[in-house]
Design an enzyme around this catalytic site. Structure first.
Site, PDB file in Angstrom:
ATOM      1  N   HIS A 196      -9.513   0.308  16.873  1.00  0.00           N
ATOM      2  CA  HIS A 196     -10.057  -0.948  17.396  1.00  0.00           C
ATOM      3  C   HIS A 196      -9.149  -2.130  17.065  1.00  0.00           C
ATOM      4  O   HIS A 196      -9.577  -3.281  17.138  1.00  0.00           O
ATOM      5  CB  HIS A 196     -11.462  -1.169  16.840  1.00  0.00           C
ATOM      6  CG  HIS A 196     -12.438  -0.129  17.281  1.00  0.00           C
ATOM      7  ND1 HIS A 196     -13.214  -0.252  18.413  1.00  0.00           N
ATOM      8  CD2 HIS A 196     -12.733   1.094  16.765  1.00  0.00           C
ATOM      9  CE1 HIS A 196     -13.960   0.825  18.565  1.00  0.00           C
ATOM     10  NE2 HIS A 196     -13.689   1.657  17.581  1.00  0.00           N
TER      11      HIS A 196
ATOM     12  N   GLU B 215      11.741   0.958   0.895  1.00  0.00           N
ATOM     13  CA  GLU B 215      12.573   0.593  -0.251  1.00  0.00           C
ATOM     14  C   GLU B 215      13.643   1.651  -0.493  1.00  0.00           C
ATOM     15  O   GLU B 215      14.734   1.347  -0.970  1.00  0.00           O
ATOM     16  CB  GLU B 215      11.697   0.419  -1.498  1.00  0.00           C
ATOM     17  CG  GLU B 215      12.377  -0.385  -2.604  1.00  0.00           C
ATOM     18  CD  GLU B 215      11.411  -0.807  -3.700  1.00  0.00           C
ATOM     19  OE1 GLU B 215      11.083  -2.004  -3.760  1.00  0.00           O
ATOM     20  OE2 GLU B 215      10.986   0.059  -4.483  1.00  0.00           O
TER      21      GLU B 215
ATOM     22  N   LYS C  95      14.834 -12.500  -6.093  1.00  0.00           N
ATOM     23  CA  LYS C  95      14.438 -12.757  -7.487  1.00  0.00           C
ATOM     24  C   LYS C  95      15.426 -13.700  -8.167  1.00  0.00           C
ATOM     25  O   LYS C  95      15.038 -14.609  -8.907  1.00  0.00           O
ATOM     26  CB  LYS C  95      14.353 -11.435  -8.264  1.00  0.00           C
ATOM     27  CG  LYS C  95      13.206 -10.537  -7.841  1.00  0.00           C
ATOM     28  CD  LYS C  95      12.930  -9.431  -8.841  1.00  0.00           C
ATOM     29  CE  LYS C  95      14.017  -8.410  -8.916  1.00  0.00           C
ATOM     30  NZ  LYS C  95      13.670  -7.252  -9.768  1.00  0.00           N
TER      31      LYS C  95
END
Length: 550
Positions: free
Chosen positions: A387, A356, A515
């Site tokens: 793994h 960000e 947004k």
């Protein structure tokens, strides 16, 4: 103000470009063989509790010389001074950047627009202390006279990721209170959390500076409605909700007593806000004294960052090595790999902190950059990652510099668990650096009884090229203080890289468009009518959504 200096036009960048031509042939095996003191030369200690080993990187003295020259040519020192002195270096929003003031334990004045902010910072800290002491001590009672047992922090982004990461990392210091974090506007998050708590003994912290954040306020209203189903009386909200906000009017309208509103300021960025009142959940989880230890640890790193020469400055060194890989080796991502299960959200926290901050394609003059900026940050705790994705790090075609972080002392010394964990920590960086040659692979296969044909067939798949770079960050133990050290170290690394890349690291305009469009789309979802106001893909998706719901 920050200077506008295109890094690619500096002499140091040009020197690094030329140096890279020969540096492509660097081999870590050879570098260590040529210099018995390489570890001593390329490692740094922070106090007595943290060791940063950067010797397993594809660097030599010439590399570092040019990188430090780059920092000087881009005027890093003056940028550091500008941030700490309260200049409005977040220029697109006209704000100072002073999360460091929140942990200024010397109380040296920090001026913003001619006003010392430290009295206000300390007043909020005192208010947090009083509040946490009352809640933890059982003095704060719910509407039926029962003490608080559960805290639900409702926030998103920096109002959630930071406190959640820290309370998880410091779980060994937890008191009797149960902490819950709700962030996602997906109703599942709040509904599943509310199933676990009792309205009579739950305290909600609503973390929103403006008290208008869509996700946070949606969850907050759902929590209040749920609470009132049991409590009935609106007046009881004041005993079960507190606000981390600056909007006193909205807080009061919600039903929260403004005496239980904890302020922070516009010079505190969301992803740097855990040091502020946003950290109230941390103080409630581990106690105010441990929260102060966290601040103290960050302040120690701040002092190191401000006062230490670039050549010995840990955040600067880490930042420059990152630039070396990002801009010259073409690495697109960095992995943060904590070998401590309590730190399982550390990589996610700095995924936000880094991406960000430095995920920008426009420089400080408003021009599109011609070079790479912020890397992709990711990671999981060891040994789980071994793994899952280490295969690609060891034998894939992508160069992925890694930070390995581990405590020497475990909070849970069960049997030989920690020795096994640490053996993997040490083994992985050794394997990544030095690999395994085809000759060694063939010798092992012969010893295992394979014939010549079998050896020839399988050997190529077992070769490890090595030369995969890593930093090893060894911590004596994860405590509030050392965690504060580590968080501030990475914060300053991000800042250094943003300065050198000539970008603004403290705004986040990239989150706004989605947004804005979501607010336009929301009313379109209210009924079953067909939508044709967007592109064909978005129209098709919205209409399919409505059809599925019908």
């Amino acid at each position: 103000m920050l200077k506008n200096i295109n890094p690619t036009q500096t002499q140091a960048w040009k020197a690094l470009t030329a140096h890279f031509e020969s540096a492509q042939d660097m081999d870590l095996k050879e570098l260590f063989a040529q210099d018995a003191a390489r570890f001593d030369k390329y490692s740094a200690r922070f106090g007595s509790d943290i060791l940063v080993d950067y010797s397993k990187n594809l660097i030599n003295e010439e590399t570092l010389k040019h990188l430090f020259a780059l920092a000087n040519e881009t005027e890093l020192k003056s940028a550091i001074e500008a941030m700490f002195s309260g200049e409005a270096i977040n220029q697109t929003e006209g704000r100072a950047v002073l999360h460091t003031a929140l942990r200024n334990r010397t109380n040296t004045p920090v001026m913003v627009d001619g006003e010392d902010v430290m009295p206000a910072v300390n007043a909020v800290l005192e208010k947090m202390k009083s509040f946490t002491d009352r809640v933890i001590g059982g003095e704060w009672k719910g509407y039926t006279g029962k003490a608080i047992t559960d805290i639900v922090n409702i926030g998103i982004g920096g109002s959630d990721l930071g406190p959640y990461m820290v309370t998880e990392a410091l779980a060994p210091y937890k008191n009797h209170l149960n902490l819950h974090f709700v962030s996602n506007v997906d109703g599942t998050h709040i509904v599943e959390t509310l199933k676990k708590v009792n309205p009579e003994t739950t305290l909600f912290l609503i973390a929103s500076k403006t008290f208008t954040t869509q996700e946070t306020m949606t969850n907050a209203h759902t929590a209040r409605d749920w609470f009132l189903e049991s409590a009935g009386d609106q007046a009881h909200v004041a005993k079960h909700f507190a606000a981390l906000s600056t909007n006193a009017t909205a807080v009061s309208e919600f039903g929260i007593d403004t005496a239980n509103m904890f302020e922070f300021w516009d010079w505190v960025g969301g992803r740097y806000s855990l040091w502020s009142a946003i950290g109230l959940s941390i103080a409630l989880a581990v106690g105010y004294d441990n929260f102060v230890e966290l601040l103290d640890g960050a302040h120690e790193m701040d002092k190191h960052f401000v006062s230490t020469d670039l050549e010995s400055n840990i955040p600067v060194i880490l930042a420059l090595i990152g630039i070396w890989y990002n801009n010259f080796h073409g690495a697109e991502s960095e992995a943060i790999l904590p070998y401590d299960q309590y730190m399982h959200r550390f990589a996610a926290y700095f995924q936000q902190g880094n991406m960000e901050s430095n995920g920008k394609y426009v420089d400080r003059e408003g021009n599109a950059v011609t070079y790479q900026t912020g890397p992709i940050i990711w990671g999981e705790p060891g040994t789980n990652g071994q793994h899952a994705f280490y295969q690609l790090i060891h034998q894939g075609t992508k160069l992925i510099p890694c930070d390995f972080i581990a405590p020497a002392i475990s909070h849970n010394p069960a049997g030989d668990h920690h020795q096994k964990l640490m053996s993997n920590f040490f083994a992985q960086t050794e394997a990544l650096a030095f690999g395994k040659s085809e000759e060694t692979v063939k010798e092992e296969l012969v010893k295992a009884g394979k014939n010549a044909e079998e050896v020839a067939a399988i050997a190529p798949f077992k070769v490890f090229e090595g030369n995969r770079p890593t930093n090893s960050i060894l911590v004596k133990q994860i405590t509030p203080r050392t965690l504060g050290n580590l968080i501030a170290m990475y914060e300053h690394k991000i800042f250094v890289q943003g300065v050198i890349w000539n970008i603004f690291s403290f705004d986040q305009w990239g989150v706004e468009l989605g947004k804005q469009l979501a607010n336009q789309i929301l009313p379109e979802l209210a009924d079953a009518s067909q939508i044709n106001s967007h592109d064909s893909s978005t129209n098709g998706l919205i209409n399919a959504f409505k059809a599925f719901k019908a």
